[in-house]
Design an enzyme around this catalytic site. Sequence first.
Site, PDB file in Angstrom:
ATOM      1  N   ASN A   9       0.870  -1.179   0.000  1.00  0.00           N
ATOM      2  CA  ASN A   9       0.000   0.000   0.000  1.00  0.00           C
ATOM      3  C   ASN A   9       0.903   1.225   0.000  1.00  0.00           C
ATOM      4  OD1 ASN A   9      -1.772   2.065   0.444  1.00  0.00           O
ATOM      5  ND2 ASN A   9      -2.443   1.373   2.484  1.00  0.00           N
ATOM      6  N   LYS A  11       0.080   4.262  -0.295  1.00  0.00           N
ATOM      7  CA  LYS A  11      -0.561   5.457   0.265  1.00  0.00           C
ATOM      8  C   LYS A  11      -0.309   6.663  -0.653  1.00  0.00           C
ATOM      9  CE  LYS A  11      -0.332   3.256   4.734  1.00  0.00           C
ATOM     10  NZ  LYS A  11      -0.235   3.354   6.184  1.00  0.00           N
ATOM     11  N   HIS A  96      -9.745   1.200   4.937  1.00  0.00           N
ATOM     12  CA  HIS A  96      -8.423   1.343   5.570  1.00  0.00           C
ATOM     13  C   HIS A  96      -8.551   2.276   6.771  1.00  0.00           C
ATOM     14  CE1 HIS A  96      -4.284   2.540   6.238  1.00  0.00           C
ATOM     15  NE2 HIS A  96      -3.952   1.402   5.648  1.00  0.00           N
ATOM     16  N   GLU A  98      -6.916   4.683   7.731  1.00  0.00           N
ATOM     17  CA  GLU A  98      -6.791   6.120   7.445  1.00  0.00           C
ATOM     18  C   GLU A  98      -8.074   6.670   6.826  1.00  0.00           C
ATOM     19  OE1 GLU A  98      -3.074   5.534   5.431  1.00  0.00           O
ATOM     20  OE2 GLU A  98      -2.266   4.946   7.384  1.00  0.00           O
ATOM     21  N   GLU A 168      -5.402  -4.709  10.562  1.00  0.00           N
ATOM     22  CA  GLU A 168      -4.370  -3.706  10.792  1.00  0.00           C
ATOM     23  C   GLU A 168      -4.693  -2.945  12.072  1.00  0.00           C
ATOM     24  OE1 GLU A 168      -2.276  -2.559   6.890  1.00  0.00           O
ATOM     25  OE2 GLU A 168      -4.105  -1.388   6.958  1.00  0.00           O
ATOM     26  N   GLY A 174       2.391   2.594  10.832  1.00  0.00           N
ATOM     27  CA  GLY A 174       3.337   3.702  10.695  1.00  0.00           C
ATOM     28  C   GLY A 174       4.023   4.098  11.992  1.00  0.00           C
ATOM     29  N   SER A 213       3.373  -1.771  10.370  1.00  0.00           N
ATOM     30  CA  SER A 213       4.822  -1.776  10.601  1.00  0.00           C
ATOM     31  C   SER A 213       5.496  -3.102  10.262  1.00  0.00           C
ATOM     32  CB  SER A 213       5.149  -1.348  12.039  1.00  0.00           C
ATOM     33  OG  SER A 213       4.698  -0.022  12.271  1.00  0.00           O
TER      34      SER A 213
HETATM   35  P1  13P Z   1       2.881   0.696   7.679  1.00  0.00           P
HETATM   36  O1  13P Z   1       3.426  -0.601   7.105  1.00  0.00           O
HETATM   37  O2  13P Z   1       3.586   1.914   7.167  1.00  0.00           O
HETATM   38  O3  13P Z   1       2.752   0.623   9.154  1.00  0.00           O
HETATM   39  O4  13P Z   1       1.380   0.824   7.096  1.00  0.00           O
HETATM   40  C1  13P Z   1       0.525  -0.251   7.240  1.00  0.00           C
HETATM   41  C2  13P Z   1      -0.682   0.021   6.440  1.00  0.00           C
HETATM   42  O5  13P Z   1      -1.480   0.876   6.771  1.00  0.00           O
HETATM   43  C3  13P Z   1      -0.878  -0.751   5.203  1.00  0.00           C
HETATM   44  O6  13P Z   1      -2.155  -0.575   4.701  1.00  0.00           O
END
Ligand code: 13P
Length: 250
Positions: A9, A11, A96, A98, A168, A174, A213
Amino acid sequence: MAQKLFAANWKMHQAPADAAAFMRTFTDQYARQQDRRVLFFPSAVALHVVVQAIRERADLEAGVQNIHWEDKGAFTGETSGPLARAAGARHVLVGHSERRHVFGETDAETAKKVVAAFRSGLTPTLCVGEKLEEREAGETLTVVTRQLRAGFQGIEPEKLATAIVAYEPVWAIGTGKTATPQDAGVVHVAIRAELRAMMGERGGAVPILYGGSVNRSNVDALLAADEVDGVLVGGASLDAEQWLAIVRSA
Ligand code: 13P
């Protein structure tokens, strides 16, 4: 043996030229392996570049990070399922964290996007996960189960069996903190039970990815946890060398 899934992903990163360079490096160095599939979720502006880069590779697939629940219309700034599909997407991330926690997406909106994904021929990856305060209050399984039921509400079992789920934990995204393989396993086992309750034996075949992460150092242990069928990776998927190391693991 079920195939493992490795999903990147990106982002709000990787301009088209960056995505093209990344995909050149990746496709040069990664030969197809029968036991795994690799999925890319670039930003919408880089989707075309990724689709072109993988067009001869059945083991590599692309998707978008979000869709609107309507197929078309006056929705400035949005991408619909049919538009994404026509641009070469085969997958879409739905719900997701976010989207939920930065943009205020509700369970009901997530459900409408899952319906829209199936209607457009996209495979939805429904993302679920608890916030830190919910984990600390002992509400992890309640939250995850609620998100799962709400997101998949009203979808026929035959369709649901083609979906993907990603667990997640919000506090692990993150942050450099991952769930331990044991903690992830507990939630994945609960998700598996819920999927079986929704669609019977078919629920055993829906891939459940872990995200939060994930990197080259922790991926092996996480993939070895109960009912972890793959990983959904943000930050560590942005660097081609690190991503190559991750997809070659386990
Ligand atoms: P990170 O791997 O940067 O923690 O992000 C995870 C994520 O949100 C994947 O969709």
